[in-house]
Scaffold this motif. Sequence first.
Motif, PDB file in Angstrom:
ATOM      1  N   GLN A 263       0.830  -1.214   0.000  1.00 12.15           N
ATOM      2  CA  GLN A 263       0.000   0.000   0.000  1.00 12.15           C
ATOM      3  C   GLN A 263       0.861   1.259   0.000  1.00 12.15           C
ATOM      4  OE1 GLN A 263      -3.585  -0.116   2.329  1.00 12.15           O
ATOM      5  NE2 GLN A 263      -3.424   2.045   2.901  1.00 12.15           N
ATOM      6  N   GLU A 264       2.013   1.179   0.668  1.00 17.69           N
ATOM      7  CA  GLU A 264       3.029   2.232   0.605  1.00 17.69           C
ATOM      8  C   GLU A 264       4.338   1.556   0.216  1.00 17.69           C
ATOM      9  OE1 GLU A 264       2.213   5.331   1.070  1.00 17.69           O
ATOM     10  OE2 GLU A 264       0.432   5.335   2.361  1.00 17.69           O
ATOM     11  N   THR A 265       5.173   2.237  -0.546  1.00 15.58           N
ATOM     12  CA  THR A 265       6.368   1.581  -1.073  1.00 15.58           C
ATOM     13  C   THR A 265       7.618   2.458  -0.930  1.00 15.58           C
ATOM     14  OG1 THR A 265       5.886   2.393  -3.302  1.00 15.58           O
ATOM     15  CG2 THR A 265       5.044   0.210  -2.727  1.00 15.58           C
ATOM     16  N   THR A 266       8.766   1.779  -1.086  1.00 13.86           N
ATOM     17  CA  THR A 266      10.077   2.409  -0.974  1.00 13.86           C
ATOM     18  C   THR A 266      10.747   2.462  -2.343  1.00 13.86           C
ATOM     19  OG1 THR A 266      10.385   1.636   1.298  1.00 13.86           O
ATOM     20  CG2 THR A 266      12.382   2.159   0.070  1.00 13.86           C
ATOM     21  N   ARG A 267      11.440   3.551  -2.625  1.00 14.48           N
ATOM     22  CA  ARG A 267      12.148   3.662  -3.895  1.00 14.48           C
ATOM     23  C   ARG A 267      13.327   2.688  -3.933  1.00 14.48           C
ATOM     24  NH1 ARG A 267      12.273   9.057  -2.552  1.00 14.48           N
ATOM     25  NH2 ARG A 267      14.524   9.183  -2.903  1.00 14.48           N
ATOM     26  N   PRO A 268      13.611   2.084  -5.098  1.00 17.79           N
ATOM     27  CA  PRO A 268      14.689   1.095  -5.196  1.00 17.79           C
ATOM     28  C   PRO A 268      16.039   1.613  -4.727  1.00 17.79           C
ATOM     29  CG  PRO A 268      13.329   1.027  -7.161  1.00 17.79           C
ATOM     30  CD  PRO A 268      12.857   2.209  -6.364  1.00 17.79           C
ATOM     31  N   GLU A 269      16.343   2.892  -4.993  1.00 23.19           N
ATOM     32  CA  GLU A 269      17.653   3.407  -4.595  1.00 23.19           C
ATOM     33  C   GLU A 269      17.797   3.492  -3.084  1.00 23.19           C
ATOM     34  OE1 GLU A 269      15.213   7.115  -5.871  1.00 23.19           O
ATOM     35  OE2 GLU A 269      15.399   4.987  -6.430  1.00 23.19           O
ATOM     36  N   MET A 270      16.687   3.598  -2.377  1.00 21.65           N
ATOM     37  CA  MET A 270      16.752   3.635  -0.915  1.00 21.65           C
ATOM     38  C   MET A 270      17.049   2.250  -0.348  1.00 21.65           C
ATOM     39  SD  MET A 270      16.517   6.730  -0.039  1.00 21.65           S
ATOM     40  CE  MET A 270      16.134   8.277  -0.870  1.00 21.65           C
ATOM     41  N   LEU A 271      16.418   1.215  -0.909  1.00 18.82           N
ATOM     42  CA  LEU A 271      16.755  -0.142  -0.494  1.00 18.82           C
ATOM     43  C   LEU A 271      18.209  -0.458  -0.823  1.00 18.82           C
ATOM     44  CD1 LEU A 271      16.251  -2.938   0.579  1.00 18.82           C
ATOM     45  CD2 LEU A 271      15.147  -3.536  -1.602  1.00 18.82           C
ATOM     46  N   ALA A 272      18.660  -0.012  -1.980  1.00 21.63           N
ATOM     47  CA  ALA A 272      20.059  -0.244  -2.356  1.00 21.63           C
ATOM     48  C   ALA A 272      21.016   0.398  -1.353  1.00 21.63           C
ATOM     49  CB  ALA A 272      20.322   0.299  -3.764  1.00 21.63           C
ATOM     50  N   GLU A 273      20.650   1.569  -0.852  1.00 22.08           N
ATOM     51  CA  GLU A 273      21.495   2.251   0.128  1.00 22.08           C
ATOM     52  C   GLU A 273      21.494   1.521   1.474  1.00 22.08           C
ATOM     53  OE1 GLU A 273      24.161   5.049   1.694  1.00 22.08           O
ATOM     54  OE2 GLU A 273      23.654   4.407  -0.347  1.00 22.08           O
ATOM     55  N   ILE A 274      20.334   1.004   1.878  1.00 19.43           N
ATOM     56  CA  ILE A 274      20.275   0.209   3.106  1.00 19.43           C
ATOM     57  C   ILE A 274      21.180  -1.011   2.985  1.00 19.43           C
ATOM     58  CG2 ILE A 274      18.774  -1.290   4.490  1.00 19.43           C
ATOM     59  CD1 ILE A 274      16.494   0.702   3.922  1.00 19.43           C
ATOM     60  N   ALA A 275      21.085  -1.706   1.852  1.00 19.45           N
ATOM     61  CA  ALA A 275      21.899  -2.899   1.634  1.00 19.45           C
ATOM     62  C   ALA A 275      23.381  -2.553   1.578  1.00 19.45           C
ATOM     63  CB  ALA A 275      21.462  -3.599   0.347  1.00 19.45           C
ATOM     64  N   ARG A 276      23.707  -1.408   1.008  1.00 24.90           N
ATOM     65  CA  ARG A 276      25.113  -1.001   0.907  1.00 24.90           C
ATOM     66  C   ARG A 276      25.713  -0.732   2.276  1.00 24.90           C
ATOM     67  NH1 ARG A 276      28.384   3.143   1.109  1.00 24.90           N
ATOM     68  NH2 ARG A 276      26.737   4.595   1.756  1.00 24.90           N
ATOM     69  N   ARG A 277      24.932  -0.137   3.167  1.00 22.11           N
ATOM     70  CA  ARG A 277      25.450   0.229   4.490  1.00 22.11           C
ATOM     71  C   ARG A 277      25.534  -0.954   5.451  1.00 22.11           C
ATOM     72  NH1 ARG A 277      22.794   6.109   6.189  1.00 22.11           N
ATOM     73  NH2 ARG A 277      22.969   7.092   4.133  1.00 22.11           N
ATOM     74  N   ALA A 278      24.690  -1.953   5.259  1.00 22.99           N
ATOM     75  CA  ALA A 278      24.607  -3.050   6.213  1.00 22.99           C
ATOM     76  C   ALA A 278      25.775  -4.022   6.075  1.00 22.99           C
ATOM     77  CB  ALA A 278      23.300  -3.800   6.020  1.00 22.99           C
ATOM     78  N   THR A 279      26.243  -4.520   7.213  1.00 23.92           N
ATOM     79  CA  THR A 279      27.324  -5.515   7.226  1.00 23.92           C
ATOM     80  C   THR A 279      26.941  -6.745   8.031  1.00 23.92           C
ATOM     81  OG1 THR A 279      28.334  -4.459   9.166  1.00 23.92           O
ATOM     82  CG2 THR A 279      29.100  -3.751   6.981  1.00 23.92           C
ATOM     83  N   GLY A 280      25.691  -6.799   8.515  1.00 22.70           N
ATOM     84  CA  GLY A 280      25.278  -7.933   9.363  1.00 22.70           C
ATOM     85  C   GLY A 280      24.888  -9.149   8.555  1.00 22.70           C
ATOM     86  N   VAL A 281      23.786  -9.055   7.813  1.00 23.53           N
ATOM     87  CA  VAL A 281      23.350 -10.129   6.920  1.00 23.53           C
ATOM     88  C   VAL A 281      22.929  -9.481   5.605  1.00 23.53           C
ATOM     89  CG1 VAL A 281      22.593 -11.658   8.778  1.00 23.53           C
ATOM     90  CG2 VAL A 281      20.953 -10.052   7.764  1.00 23.53           C
ATOM     91  N   PRO A 282      22.968 -10.247   4.502  1.00 27.85           N
ATOM     92  CA  PRO A 282      22.595  -9.661   3.203  1.00 27.85           C
ATOM     93  C   PRO A 282      21.109  -9.757   2.921  1.00 27.85           C
ATOM     94  CG  PRO A 282      23.400 -11.886   2.891  1.00 27.85           C
ATOM     95  CD  PRO A 282      23.533 -11.588   4.367  1.00 27.85           C
ATOM     96  N   VAL A 283      20.670  -9.036   1.912  1.00 25.74           N
ATOM     97  CA  VAL A 283      19.342  -9.234   1.350  1.00 25.74           C
ATOM     98  C   VAL A 283      19.332 -10.612   0.688  1.00 25.74           C
ATOM     99  CG1 VAL A 283      17.640  -8.413  -0.334  1.00 25.74           C
ATOM    100  CG2 VAL A 283      19.031  -6.769   0.966  1.00 25.74           C
ATOM    101  N   VAL A 284      18.259 -11.367   0.859  1.00 31.44           N
ATOM    102  CA  VAL A 284      18.158 -12.724   0.305  1.00 31.44           C
ATOM    103  C   VAL A 284      17.245 -12.679  -0.923  1.00 31.44           C
ATOM    104  CG1 VAL A 284      17.545 -15.119   0.751  1.00 31.44           C
ATOM    105  CG2 VAL A 284      18.433 -13.712   2.604  1.00 31.44           C
ATOM    106  N   SER A 285      17.667 -13.355  -1.983  1.00 30.80           N
ATOM    107  CA  SER A 285      16.870 -13.415  -3.208  1.00 30.80           C
ATOM    108  C   SER A 285      16.273 -14.800  -3.403  1.00 30.80           C
ATOM    109  CB  SER A 285      17.724 -13.069  -4.438  1.00 30.80           C
ATOM    110  OG  SER A 285      18.201 -11.729  -4.337  1.00 30.80           O
ATOM    111  N   GLY A 286      14.989 -14.841  -3.764  1.00 28.04           N
ATOM    112  CA  GLY A 286      14.331 -16.107  -4.004  1.00 28.04           C
ATOM    113  C   GLY A 286      14.648 -16.663  -5.365  1.00 28.04           C
TER     114      GLY A 286
END
Length: 286
Positions: A263-286
């Motif tokens: 119903q509300e969404t996030t821009r792809p570049e914002m998710l990319a920035e979250i993933a870039r900054r994180a060092t704990g676990v990665p985004v998982v792809s199905g």
Amino acid sequence: MTIDLHTHSTASDGTDTPAQLVANAAAAGLTALAITDHDTTAGWDEAVSALPPGLRLVRGTELSCVSPDGRGGHCTVHLLAYLFDPESEVVVREYARARAERRERLARIADLMATDGFPISAASLLESVPETATAGRPHLAMALMRAGVVSSVDEAFARFLNDRGRYYLPSSRTPIEESIEMIERAGGVTVLAHAFAVHRGPTVTGEVVKELAGVGLSGVEVDHPDHDDDARKRLRVLADELGLITTGSSDYHGTNKVIRLGQETTRPEMLAEIARRATGVPVVSG
């Protein structure tokens, strides 16, 4: 891309199992989803195992914290934490404390209602919530629905379970500054959830958001069902001024709320920035 970064499963107070959540997300046309149950990572493994092809999963949680409100007092705030290491010692310790405190508080509220004649049993209520799940007032709301006292979760909160009502009990929350530091140490990224949702109760001011950015807050949830146009505008201005990530999310709880996935969404570049900054676990792809 359709990205929803704030959803709940039966690991806390949603009605979809983690497997159902990711299946429903794929059916709704989402390309990325965050599972963010309250104060727990218990749904992560099931969601990963059931992840449909084409869907990306952001593992996270929603932490309940206390913050200065910017007006001389304090208020409860929620902090979305993404892609942190769930085995971090500080995270494991905080989750155990938060889950135990939530169960104790829920039992006390149930006892108060039972004393007033409501058909509620604290023991039965807690038996219905697995030890690994996070107990909360929505579980009590669902018990009231089953007992025929109310017709919906929203009605239960409006009449009995809101923060201004007779059955509200204060809880022991972790200061938000400590939670931001904890998630940062565990390699995660933090986003302040529905910060200006005034109908939920007391909120923080923009000055508090600035102070939190100074101690490591990475972003703010701008597009949320509980934010009106003015709240979204003010948060975008703050985010631009402070260089914060901005997200949009449904805060989906299954049938507990009328909100739909995506119903509300996030821009792809914002998710990319979250993933870039994180060092704990990665985004998982199905």
